[in-house]
Scaffold this active site. Structure first.
Site, PDB file in Angstrom:
ATOM      1  N   ASN A   1      -6.477   5.872  10.525  1.00 58.11           N
ATOM      2  CA  ASN A   1      -7.739   6.281  11.135  1.00 58.11           C
ATOM      3  C   ASN A   1      -8.407   5.129  11.876  1.00 58.11           C
ATOM      4  OD1 ASN A   1     -10.328   7.993  11.306  1.00 58.11           O
ATOM      5  ND2 ASN A   1     -11.019   6.255  10.082  1.00 58.11           N
ATOM      6  N   TYR A   2      -8.451   3.970  11.260  1.00 59.98           N
ATOM      7  CA  TYR A   2      -9.109   2.803  11.868  1.00 59.98           C
ATOM      8  C   TYR A   2      -8.321   2.316  13.083  1.00 59.98           C
ATOM      9  CZ  TYR A   2     -11.990  -1.435  11.862  1.00 59.98           C
ATOM     10  OH  TYR A   2     -12.863  -2.453  12.191  1.00 59.98           O
ATOM     11  N   SER A   3      -6.988   2.373  12.986  1.00 64.03           N
ATOM     12  CA  SER A   3      -6.146   1.984  14.124  1.00 64.03           C
ATOM     13  C   SER A   3      -6.381   2.889  15.324  1.00 64.03           C
ATOM     14  CB  SER A   3      -4.666   2.038  13.731  1.00 64.03           C
ATOM     15  OG  SER A   3      -4.389   1.118  12.704  1.00 64.03           O
TER      16      SER A   3
ATOM     17  N   ALA B   1     -10.794   6.598   1.473  1.00 61.17           N
ATOM     18  CA  ALA B   1      -9.781   5.609   1.081  1.00 61.17           C
ATOM     19  C   ALA B   1      -8.825   5.297   2.214  1.00 61.17           C
ATOM     20  CB  ALA B   1      -9.007   6.115  -0.137  1.00 61.17           C
TER      21      ALA B   1
ATOM     22  N   ASP C   1      -2.405  12.560  22.018  1.00 58.77           N
ATOM     23  CA  ASP C   1      -1.148  12.215  21.352  1.00 58.77           C
ATOM     24  C   ASP C   1      -1.127  12.732  19.930  1.00 58.77           C
ATOM     25  OD1 ASP C   1      -0.037  10.987  23.524  1.00 58.77           O
ATOM     26  OD2 ASP C   1      -0.409   8.944  22.850  1.00 58.77           O
TER      27      ASP C   1
ATOM     28  N   ASN D   1      -4.434   9.267   1.861  1.00 63.78           N
ATOM     29  CA  ASN D   1      -5.025   8.603   3.028  1.00 63.78           C
ATOM     30  C   ASN D   1      -5.460   9.583   4.111  1.00 63.78           C
ATOM     31  OD1 ASN D   1      -4.987   6.010   2.117  1.00 63.78           O
ATOM     32  ND2 ASN D   1      -3.342   5.287   3.442  1.00 63.78           N
ATOM     33  N   GLU D   2      -4.497  10.274   4.702  1.00 60.54           N
ATOM     34  CA  GLU D   2      -4.821  11.166   5.813  1.00 60.54           C
ATOM     35  C   GLU D   2      -3.735  12.201   6.030  1.00 60.54           C
ATOM     36  OE1 GLU D   2      -1.933   8.581   7.091  1.00 60.54           O
ATOM     37  OE2 GLU D   2      -3.936   7.707   6.911  1.00 60.54           O
TER      38      GLU D   2
ATOM     39  N   ASP E   1       0.819  -1.210   0.000  1.00 60.23           N
ATOM     40  CA  ASP E   1       0.000   0.000   0.000  1.00 60.23           C
ATOM     41  C   ASP E   1       0.856   1.265   0.000  1.00 60.23           C
ATOM     42  OD1 ASP E   1      -2.424  -1.300  -0.102  1.00 60.23           O
ATOM     43  OD2 ASP E   1      -2.677  -1.361   2.062  1.00 60.23           O
ATOM     44  N   GLY E   2       1.967   1.245   0.734  1.00 57.75           N
ATOM     45  CA  GLY E   2       2.838   2.417   0.769  1.00 57.75           C
ATOM     46  C   GLY E   2       3.381   2.748  -0.608  1.00 57.75           C
TER      47      GLY E   2
END
Length: 253
Positions: free
Chosen positions: A157-159, A151, A143, A113-114, A43-44
């Site tokens: 985000n989910y983590s 996407a 933090d 992504n973010e 993905d990266g």
């Protein structure tokens, strides 16, 4: 007529080996001449490829030679032209980040992504959040915090316990990481057109860094984030395994 393909691969040996095998079988052209770009990696590397070719109106088809491969298709050397012809396309708009540092330096970057803000010292960050010019949170002690596209909603985000957002929902997720005050704040869903601004409170005592995908900026004092509809990334997926289906399926695993 077979499509003209540009093969690109991460530096991992397994990806480079796959690229050599595919070029031998299907040939290779420069990205500027290609009908489709095939990215081999994880993905990266897929995100890196999308950034690298965003000036081209060329779809990108990923095949997984990495770890998770959420944005990738299953790797196979056979029937690639047929797979490309049958592929489903998803269009993504990135986020635009404008980060300001204490010395007045400005950094602009795009994120598929973010965009995330993270404490870079021993103490928690203190952030003020403004949306469309209206103060929404005077002080978030955490933090870090992020704004995610659909996407990217299954990634960082989910983590951070943010929501998974379906493609086409026209919303962004604003999610805090390890929020201390307000402790029970669960983040927010915002319209895609929203402009989010983070101001760093006590930046010398509580330094913060900003990241737009792989672009990092240290010592930021403010960060403004908005969706950029002028940039469109085209990603191809095998039928029945498109991004929308993957986002839905992720919520049941």
């Amino acid at each position: 007529m077979a499509p003209k393909i540009a093969f690109t691969a991460s530096r991992a040996e397994v990806a480079q080996t796959a690229r050599a095998a595919l070029i031998t079988r299907y040939g290779n052209v420069a990205p500027e001449e290609a009908d489709v770009i095939v990215a081999l990696g994880g993905d990266g590397f897929m995100l890196q490829t999308l950034h690298d070719v965003q000036r081209l109106d060329t779809p990108v088809y990923g095949m997984n030679r990495g770890t998770i491969g959420f944005l990738m298709n299953t790797y196979s050397e056979t029937d690639l032209p047929a797979r490309l012809q049958a592929a489903e396309e998803a269009e993504l708009n990135p986020l635009s980040m404008t980060a300001i540092c204490a010395d007045g330096a400005m950094t602009e970057a795009l994120a598929i992504n973010e965009v995330s803000l993270l404490r870079s010292g021993p103490q928690a960050a203190k952030l003020k959040i403004t949306v469309d010019g209206r103060l929404r949170m005077a002080e978030l002690v955490c933090d870090g915090a992020l704004v995610s596209t659909p996407a990217g909603s299954t990634a960082y985000n989910y983590s951070a316990h943010g929501p998974i957002i379906p493609i086409g929902s026209e919303v962004l997720a604003l999610t805090a990481m390890s929020a201390f005050r307000p402790r029970r704040w669960r983040g927010a869903l915002l319209p895609k057109k929203a402009v989010v601004r983070f101001d760093v409170l006590e930046p010398e005592k509580r330094p913060v860094m900003a990241e737009a995908d792989a672009n990092s900026v240290m010592g930021v004092t403010s960060v403004e984030i908005r969706s950029d509809p002028s940039v469109v990334h085209r990603i191809l997926f095998d039928p029945g395994h498109g991004l929308e289906e993957r986002l839905i399926n992720e919520q049941f695993t």
